[in-house]
Design an enzyme around this catalytic site. Sequence first.
Site, short mmCIF file in Angstrom:
data_model
loop_
_atom_site.label_atom_id
_atom_site.label_comp_id
_atom_site.label_asym_id
_atom_site.label_seq_id
_atom_site.Cartn_x
_atom_site.Cartn_y
_atom_site.Cartn_z
N GLY A 111 8.79 16.37 0.88
CA GLY A 111 9.83 15.91 -0.03
C GLY A 111 10.59 17.04 -0.68
N SER A 171 5.15 18.12 -4.71
CA SER A 171 6.16 17.33 -3.98
C SER A 171 5.48 16.19 -3.24
CB SER A 171 6.88 18.21 -2.96
OG SER A 171 5.99 18.56 -1.92
N ASP A 172 6.26 15.15 -2.95
CA ASP A 172 5.78 14.20 -1.95
C ASP A 172 5.82 14.91 -0.60
OD1 ASP A 172 4.91 11.99 -0.55
OD2 ASP A 172 6.31 10.59 -1.47
N TRP A 173 5.20 14.32 0.40
CA TRP A 173 4.99 15.02 1.67
C TRP A 173 6.32 15.31 2.38
CZ3 TRP A 173 1.30 15.09 -1.24
CH2 TRP A 173 0.02 15.53 -0.90
#
Length: 775
Positions: free
Chosen positions: A291, A287-289
């Site tokens: 996200g 995932s993005d941070w």
Amino acid sequence: MLHLLGAVALVAIVSTSPEVAAFPLSLSSFAASANRLVARADAVYSPPVYPTPETRATGDWTVAVNKAKAELSTWTLAERAALATGDLWQPPGLCVGNVKPIASTGFPGLCLQDAPVGVRVADLVSAFPSGVNVAATFDRTLMFSRGLAMGNEFKGKGVNIALGPGMNPARTAEGGRNWEGFGADPYLQGEAAYQTITGMQASGVQATAKHFIGNEEEHLRIESSSNIDDRTLHEIYLHPFLRSVQANVANVMTAYNQINGSWAAQNSKLNNGILKGELGFSGTVMSDWAGARSGLASALGGLDMNMPGVPNWLTFDGTSYWGVDNLLKMVSNGSMPESRVTDMATRILSSWYLLGQDVDFPATNFNGWDLTDEATNQHVNVQDDHYKLIRQMGSSATVLLKNTNNALPLKNPKSLLVIGDDAFPSSKNGDPNFYTYRGGNDGTLAVGWGSGANDFPYLVDPLSAIIARSASLKTNVTSSRNNFDLAAAGALAGGKDAALVFINSNSGEAVSIVDGNDGDRNNISAWGGGDQLVLAVAAKNKNTIVIVHSVGVMDTELWIDHPNVTAVVWAGLPGQESGNSCADVLFGDVNPSGRLPYTIAKDQSHYVHATPLSNTESHPQVTYSEKLNVDYRHFAANNLKPRFPFGFGLSYTKFSYSGLSIKTLSLTSAQTTDLHAPKYTVNFTVQNCGSVSGEDVPQLYLTFPSSASEPPRVLRGFTKVSLAAGKSVSVSLALSTYDLSIWDVVKQKWVKPSGTFKVVVATDALAAASLSGSI
Ligand code: NOJ
């Protein structure tokens, strides 16, 4: 049990609160959104695709996947689950993302660190040119070399996973992170991604293709839904990820946004169906941070690694949607099969084995949370002689847009004016986070802001480089960094052999609002009154040369046709050697060979525009209604004349093309069924017919049969050739069946339309064909 040759020492660090940490993501911007996490049910639809395909031991991944499976067969479920969640974005992990060591198995943990231009929040590292400049080189060798050099720096610092490259096409004019990616065309994005990843992973560091997918603007990026039809998604936005998978990229990072109404980190159609299914991606989906917006839905939706583990940017109480406890609970209560956890772990460990990180991988030797802590910082200098490559790439990416009567290169000028804040050093040099979270335009612009930037070891400003280069010529150099005293600027400009005006335009990630710009630019005019400065100087000097450092397109209409503006040098974001790269081109030590990786319009209504700052909707629906007509395709489809088209760039010499022939290759039966095997070659000769040596970028565009409903021209090949004056070289560009196919949304596969394809070799996307043929 793992047997590691290199031990990892993790030292306890006093906890740093997120607000003062070295990764100062603006909590307020996330706070504002945290209450609005309810997805709309009404708007658009992303079909469910379950279950997640398990990674397979095939192709280049065979050994790694088999090793991972064998190793994991000795691990408990809890140990397998422990690989999948970050350590919650705080010390004692040393990096922006960390997977903790698992002592019982001997696994040493993982360090994940930005940025796509070099190691971020670290000392004694290099600041490489940004992605947009990489694209402007149109040079695969340099793209690879930069990837390798960056990979060596990440490895030297003990970073397992580099969080780049970014490859979201520059769909909108204002998109804040356009400069992180490789321009506006999917083919160019794909080639640059492929070379960057291949180079980086040759060093033994895992690369990360990001952000999957539809993250083409910043304002409200964690709220919005990018609504993209199936054909457009496949032909434009997926292509760079396809090339990344072909380069064996170890990780893919999901975006923050929704795609067709479903958050990227849990979008099963995209992660299970397209990435792991259609593309057969064997590595890790992270995932993005913060996200990931859910626990179970993202685990079933194809996410393998939840980074950095916190549920959102407001919650730092040790909780997570995942973590060993929650993943085990999902299994024990029957919501998720144990095989899903095993597959997460298999993918993470396969990526690690693929890059050989089980043998002698250096321990992390810097502390991204506190670079002053002597216990955790060994101050390892990893810069090597990378400055040479950086300088070369800077000049190779420089695009000469205008050069009336050969105003450039400069010919022994007796007097020069260098004017504009952009020619000068930053007054904030020494501020460790300045380049990452640029507090505004101050001094020359060599990178945008946000997690895509890193901290420069030094930055050669243009003025210093010009003074140094012209010393032997005994040129009298006058300078001023005042952009706003226009009368003084005019007075200084009068009587000089040439006036060099430096202007810029900045943008970044929506983690900081800079001069009112929330990542995306509010407009695409020059910052700091640059346009008026050019006009004031041009009013008094007949040889006004404009140098632009910009994150992407910039409006040039106020001054581009001014008769006294004799040359325009588009220098992009060159990294630490910026001034030297620029001087190399201005004085003719390097013949410019950069080409525009996007189209600069005359009329701003010809651009796709990002969601404006004034939009405060909870979940803006960003509909990609231009479909395939991104950038030059839109201009071609609508007969619009831009100011400078994609692929355009002048040289100090001239090139000519001749002798086109198209050959159909004889294929084995295996090659015939391989969509990506070369099927045709397009052959021709390039000659340098000028008087100095130089580099050229012949470009191959296809016009599909009209039944295909493609834009009039699409890029399908380019190369960079270096030629001494008078010399010529044969060029051969390959085309595969995939290159000649469209995504058939009914058949759900690539189909080559029947009919005649026109093959065009041209100097830019909209130029008349220099050569043409047909297939
Ligand atoms: C958020 C950014 O979108 C992403 O690109 C970056 O890698 C992470 N933060 C970690 O800094």
